[in-house]
Scaffold this active site. Structure first.
Site, mmCIF file in Angstrom:
data_model
loop_
_atom_site.group_PDB
_atom_site.id
_atom_site.type_symbol
_atom_site.label_atom_id
_atom_site.label_comp_id
_atom_site.label_asym_id
_atom_site.label_seq_id
_atom_site.Cartn_x
_atom_site.Cartn_y
_atom_site.Cartn_z
ATOM 1 N N ARG A 106 0.781 -1.225 0.186
ATOM 2 C CA ARG A 106 -0.235 0.299 0.048
ATOM 3 C C ARG A 106 0.794 0.956 -0.270
ATOM 4 O O ARG A 106 1.018 2.467 -0.315
ATOM 5 C CB ARG A 106 -0.462 0.137 1.138
ATOM 6 C CG ARG A 106 -2.054 -0.939 0.771
ATOM 7 C CD ARG A 106 -3.042 -0.473 -0.392
ATOM 8 N NE ARG A 106 -4.008 -1.822 -0.305
ATOM 9 C CZ ARG A 106 -5.044 -1.780 -1.406
ATOM 10 N NH1 ARG A 106 -4.808 -1.582 -2.605
ATOM 11 N NH2 ARG A 106 -5.503 -2.693 -1.336
ATOM 12 N N SER B 297 17.124 14.552 -1.836
ATOM 13 C CA SER B 297 17.797 13.119 -1.849
ATOM 14 C C SER B 297 17.906 12.074 -1.032
ATOM 15 O O SER B 297 16.951 12.142 -0.427
ATOM 16 C CB SER B 297 19.473 13.866 -0.836
ATOM 17 O OG SER B 297 20.503 12.868 -0.673
ATOM 18 N N GLU C 209 2.140 1.660 -3.625
ATOM 19 C CA GLU C 209 1.251 2.434 -4.299
ATOM 20 C C GLU C 209 1.017 3.249 -4.198
ATOM 21 O O GLU C 209 0.555 4.326 -5.498
ATOM 22 C CB GLU C 209 -0.331 1.051 -3.920
ATOM 23 C CG GLU C 209 -1.436 1.520 -4.796
ATOM 24 C CD GLU C 209 -2.471 0.948 -4.544
ATOM 25 O OE1 GLU C 209 -3.247 0.341 -5.046
ATOM 26 O OE2 GLU C 209 -2.962 0.634 -3.225
#
Length: 96
Positions: A24, A50, A27
């Site tokens: 998740r 960075s 995603e």
């Protein structure tokens, strides 16, 4: 081998995506990646965040309906893109 004495290896094992929290999070970053990039460029200029000089914090907050919510903060140093010019290179070439 003990993890405290092993060298850290950077790799990506697709098996980790089978873990629901990791999937998740992946995603969400994938879904919002372009918008995040646009906001970074709008607020900081042309460059990247960075991942070396980087901190990550995970916490919780309470939503407006009393539900527990997760807050993930990425805190990375901004690195502006710079044009590399040969004239700016003061190091001698090993072929000279």
């Amino acid at each position: 081998e003990d993890m405290t004495t092993a060298f850290p290896m950077r790799a990506f094992d697709e098996e980790i995506l089978k873990e629901p929290n990791v999937y998740r999070t992946y995603e969400a970053i994938t879904h919002y990646g372009e918008a995040i990039k646009s906001i970074i460029n709008e607020q900081c200029g042309d460059g990247i965040m960075s991942a070396i000089d980087f901190y990550c914090d995970v916490g919780t907050t309470t939503g407006k309906h009393g539900e527990k919510r997760v807050v993930i903060t990425f805190n990375g140093k901004f690195l502006p893109h710079i044009e590399q010019k040969m004239d700016d290179n003061s190091a001698k070439s090993p072929r000279d």
